[in-house]
Scaffold this active site. Structure first.
Site, PDB file in Angstrom:
ATOM      1  N   TYR A 145      17.566 -11.395  23.471  1.00  0.00           N
ATOM      2  CA  TYR A 145      16.903 -10.970  24.318  1.00  0.00           C
ATOM      3  C   TYR A 145      15.347 -10.285  24.061  1.00  0.00           C
ATOM      4  O   TYR A 145      15.247  -8.928  23.249  1.00  0.00           O
ATOM      5  CB  TYR A 145      18.125 -10.243  25.246  1.00  0.00           C
ATOM      6  CG  TYR A 145      18.513 -10.993  26.033  1.00  0.00           C
ATOM      7  CD1 TYR A 145      17.386 -10.846  27.363  1.00  0.00           C
ATOM      8  CD2 TYR A 145      19.725 -11.727  25.785  1.00  0.00           C
ATOM      9  CE1 TYR A 145      17.956 -12.074  28.504  1.00  0.00           C
ATOM     10  CE2 TYR A 145      20.321 -12.253  27.520  1.00  0.00           C
ATOM     11  CZ  TYR A 145      18.809 -12.364  28.148  1.00  0.00           C
ATOM     12  OH  TYR A 145      19.022 -13.277  29.643  1.00  0.00           O
TER      13      TYR A 145
ATOM     14  N   GLU B 262      13.051  -9.567  26.525  1.00  0.00           N
ATOM     15  CA  GLU B 262      11.945  -8.980  27.674  1.00  0.00           C
ATOM     16  C   GLU B 262      11.135  -8.286  27.280  1.00  0.00           C
ATOM     17  O   GLU B 262      11.438  -7.256  27.058  1.00  0.00           O
ATOM     18  CB  GLU B 262      13.111  -8.794  28.452  1.00  0.00           C
ATOM     19  CG  GLU B 262      14.227  -9.798  29.467  1.00  0.00           C
ATOM     20  CD  GLU B 262      15.512  -9.246  30.672  1.00  0.00           C
ATOM     21  OE1 GLU B 262      15.152  -7.570  30.365  1.00  0.00           O
ATOM     22  OE2 GLU B 262      15.370  -9.392  31.482  1.00  0.00           O
TER      23      GLU B 262
ATOM     24  N   ASP C 281      -3.875 -27.552  36.805  1.00  0.00           N
ATOM     25  CA  ASP C 281      -2.629 -27.493  36.330  1.00  0.00           C
ATOM     26  C   ASP C 281      -3.382 -29.324  34.996  1.00  0.00           C
ATOM     27  O   ASP C 281      -3.293 -30.452  35.920  1.00  0.00           O
ATOM     28  CB  ASP C 281      -1.794 -28.166  37.286  1.00  0.00           C
ATOM     29  CG  ASP C 281      -0.372 -28.596  37.042  1.00  0.00           C
ATOM     30  OD1 ASP C 281      -0.254 -28.767  34.983  1.00  0.00           O
ATOM     31  OD2 ASP C 281       0.523 -28.930  37.939  1.00  0.00           O
TER      32      ASP C 281
ATOM     33  N   THR D 184       2.231 -28.209  31.073  1.00  0.00           N
ATOM     34  CA  THR D 184       3.588 -28.486  30.148  1.00  0.00           C
ATOM     35  C   THR D 184       3.084 -28.732  28.626  1.00  0.00           C
ATOM     36  O   THR D 184       1.606 -29.010  28.419  1.00  0.00           O
ATOM     37  CB  THR D 184       4.357 -29.543  30.629  1.00  0.00           C
ATOM     38  OG1 THR D 184       3.418 -30.491  30.437  1.00  0.00           O
ATOM     39  CG2 THR D 184       4.106 -29.234  32.460  1.00  0.00           C
TER      40      THR D 184
ATOM     41  N   LYS E  11       4.700 -33.002  27.428  1.00  0.00           N
ATOM     42  CA  LYS E  11       3.867 -34.320  27.770  1.00  0.00           C
ATOM     43  C   LYS E  11       2.774 -34.286  26.177  1.00  0.00           C
ATOM     44  O   LYS E  11       3.136 -34.400  24.995  1.00  0.00           O
ATOM     45  CB  LYS E  11       3.549 -34.240  28.814  1.00  0.00           C
ATOM     46  CG  LYS E  11       4.331 -34.182  29.991  1.00  0.00           C
ATOM     47  CD  LYS E  11       3.528 -33.811  31.135  1.00  0.00           C
ATOM     48  CE  LYS E  11       4.949 -33.459  32.136  1.00  0.00           C
ATOM     49  NZ  LYS E  11       4.727 -33.002  33.709  1.00  0.00           N
TER      50      LYS E  11
ATOM     51  N   ARG F 295       9.647 -28.710  24.887  1.00  0.00           N
ATOM     52  CA  ARG F 295       9.851 -28.288  26.861  1.00  0.00           C
ATOM     53  C   ARG F 295       9.562 -27.030  27.171  1.00  0.00           C
ATOM     54  O   ARG F 295       9.949 -26.172  26.408  1.00  0.00           O
ATOM     55  CB  ARG F 295      11.474 -28.389  26.772  1.00  0.00           C
ATOM     56  CG  ARG F 295      12.432 -29.735  27.165  1.00  0.00           C
ATOM     57  CD  ARG F 295      11.702 -31.127  27.734  1.00  0.00           C
ATOM     58  NE  ARG F 295      11.528 -30.936  29.340  1.00  0.00           N
ATOM     59  CZ  ARG F 295      11.001 -32.295  29.525  1.00  0.00           C
ATOM     60  NH1 ARG F 295      11.392 -34.054  29.034  1.00  0.00           N
ATOM     61  NH2 ARG F 295      11.326 -32.435  30.995  1.00  0.00           N
TER      62      ARG F 295
HETATM   63  C1  LIG Z   1       5.154 -32.678  34.946  1.00  0.00           C
HETATM   64  C2  LIG Z   1       3.938 -31.640  35.717  1.00  0.00           C
HETATM   65  C3  LIG Z   1       4.168 -30.345  36.005  1.00  0.00           C
HETATM   66  C4  LIG Z   1       5.765 -29.890  36.119  1.00  0.00           C
HETATM   67  O1  LIG Z   1       6.559 -29.873  34.629  1.00  0.00           O
HETATM   68  P1  LIG Z   1       7.754 -29.495  34.847  1.00  0.00           P
HETATM   69  O2  LIG Z   1       8.193 -29.365  32.672  1.00  0.00           O
HETATM   70  O3  LIG Z   1       8.587 -31.033  34.753  1.00  0.00           O
HETATM   71  O4  LIG Z   1       8.584 -28.215  35.977  1.00  0.00           O
HETATM   72  C5  LIG Z   1       3.599 -29.438  36.923  1.00  0.00           C
HETATM   73  N1  LIG Z   1       2.370 -30.166  37.300  1.00  0.00           N
HETATM   74  C6  LIG Z   1       1.948 -31.551  36.812  1.00  0.00           C
HETATM   75  C7  LIG Z   1       0.892 -31.404  37.281  1.00  0.00           C
HETATM   76  C8  LIG Z   1       2.932 -32.425  35.926  1.00  0.00           C
HETATM   77  O5  LIG Z   1       2.413 -33.393  35.310  1.00  0.00           O
END
Ligand SMILES: *Cc1c(COP(=O)(O)O)cnc(C)c1O
Length: 435
Positions: free
Chosen positions: A57, A59, A218, A244, A247, A253
């Site tokens: 933990y 935090e 994002d 993220t 990707k 993850r």
């Molecule tokens: C994949 C994605 C997310 C969400 O990511 P998660 O890890 O699935 O919660 C948010 N914004 C965009 C633009 C994405 O492509």
């Protein structure tokens, strides 16, 4: 539980789960993965994810903010709520400093569990419930966490959506600028899940400045292309960036938030104690590994190859008779417009998976069909580029897709394509697997 069972490898301790993991590995390596948000991480990332760091933990943060100038992080001061985090502090600090170096920002938070909660933390840090926000329309490639009515974001904040010019598939910046003057958003979100073109960060910055809005980029989909210097960076234009890590970045993850030091303070508070509690140190270690790998020249070659492959693949798809939204791509993804066919994206993607080609149905701009049907299919190059696909292979994939989609009920042809795919995949080298 005895010590003996504690020490058993997965294969013996739980043959059922082990068997399913094995089957999934074989499925992935034996077929063609074209889902634009997916990738296969390096062995070092998988090892760090599975490392024995899950017990702790931690935090809080591996630093304290100085009282007299609380923008500055003091790394030597303990900012945790639990003892025993000296080593964990070093792991998290490494991940933070590498993220900052990789993207060139003053501040990074590496504790985010995933992309959707990363966006939640940013809204929590900078806007109030009921505030006006603008983001890409979901039917045009926006994400659920960009104000979908069934998502917390759409329930808490007053979102107005912008879209693309239907004929060109490019964001309608003129309309966005006009609507922003009327809607007066506190924040504008740029970045989407199914937009094949480069987002114009200069235009977004100008529009935000014209109405005094914060700009959140994002970059979940294209962060790896930015890290690999194959795509313009939003750093210097955006006030806050979320991404993220699993990707195009090819990491574990999870997600990170990037900003300047001053905004970092509000982001820290929103992440902990605001929304999340104990950070996942194994994932943070894996993020540190991922960022280190992204700084290698080899990763820059990878990022460029992802784009080259997507462009080439798009041209091949056009030669095979398909229409693409925006007529091509500058990134890692392609959106195929199936409105000239007599079946939905759903039917199309179901036929493709039977042949061993894994895609997803996707709305196209102006789509007459609902989200469960759609009139499009989204394709991406990151996964197969990781596994070594180049022009020869992507040309084959385009021709396989044509053979399946020209006659989606022809099971004999689908079977033939499936066999050809199995043969190609078998002859391809697979990444080392741990189990
Ligand atoms: C994949 C994605 C997310 C969400 O990511 P998660 O890890 O699935 O919660 C948010 N914004 C965009 C633009 C994405 O492509």
């Amino acid at each position: 539980m005895t010590m003996e069972s504690m020490n058993m490898p997965l294969k013996e301790a739980d043959p059922e789960v082990y068997g399913l993991i094995r089957q999934e590995y074989d499925r992935v390596m034996g077929t063609v993965q074209l889902i634009a948000s997916e990738n296969f991480p390096a062995r070092a990332v998988i090892e760090a994810t599975g490392a024995p760091l899950q017990h702790k933990y931690a935090e809080g943060f591996p630093y304290k903010r100085l009282k007299k100038n609380n923008q500055v992080r003091e790394w030597k001061k303990d900012g945790r709520y639990y003892e025993g985090n000296q080593i964990m502090d070093q792991i998290e600090r490494l991940a933070i400093e590498r993220a900052q170096e990789l993207f060139g920002t003053e501040y990074a938070c590496v504790q985010l569990f995933s992309g959707a909660p990363a966006n939640e933390c940013v809204y929590e840090a900078f806007i109030e419930y009921g505030d006006h926000v603008m983001a890409m329309d979901l039917a045009n490639g926006g994400h659920l966490s960009h104000g979908s009515p069934v998502n917390y974001s759409g329930m808490r904040y007053n979102f107005m959506h912008y879209g693309v010019v239907e004929d060109t598939g490019i964001i309608d910046y003129d309309k966005l600028a006009k609507d922003a003057l009327e809607h007066k958003p506190k924040m504008i979100v740029a970045g989407a899940t199914a937009y094949p073109r480069i987002v114009d960060f200069v235009k977004f910055r100008e529009i935000c400045d014209s109405v005094g809005a914060e700009l959140l980029v994002d970059m979940s989909h294209f962060a790896g292309l930015v890290a690999g210097k194959a795509h313009p960076t939003p750093v210097g234009f955006a006030d806050v960036i979320t991404t993220t890590t699993h990707k195009t970045l090819r990491g574990p993850r999870g997600a990170v938030i990037l900003a300047d030091e001053e905004r970092g303070k509000a982001i820290d508070r929103a992440v902990f104690p605001g929304i999340q509690a104990g950070p996942h140190l194994n994932e943070i270690a894996a993020k540190a590994v991922c960022f280190q790998l992204c700084m290698q020249p080899e990763f820059q070659e990878y990022a460029q190859k992802v784009i080259d492959n997507a462009r080439f693949f798009g041209e091949e798809m056009k030669k095979q008779g398909f229409k693409l939204v925006s007529d091509g791509t500058d990134t890692h993804l392609i959106l195929v417009d199936l409105r000239d066919r007599n079946y939905s994206g759903n039917k199309g993607s179901k036929a493709l998976i039977k042949a061993g080609i894994c895609t997803n149905r996707n709305m196209v701009p102006g789509d007459p069909r609902p989200p469960m049907q759609t009139s499009g299919i989204r394709l991406g190059s990151p996964f197969m580029t990781t596994l070594g696909f180049g022009n020869d292979e992507f040309a084959k994939v385009a021709s396989w897709i044509r053979r399946v989609l020209d006659d989606i009920k022809n099971d004999e042809e689908i079977e033939k394509v499936h066999n050809e795919i199995a043969e190609l995949c078998q002859s391809f080298p697979h990444p080392d697997f741990l189990l």
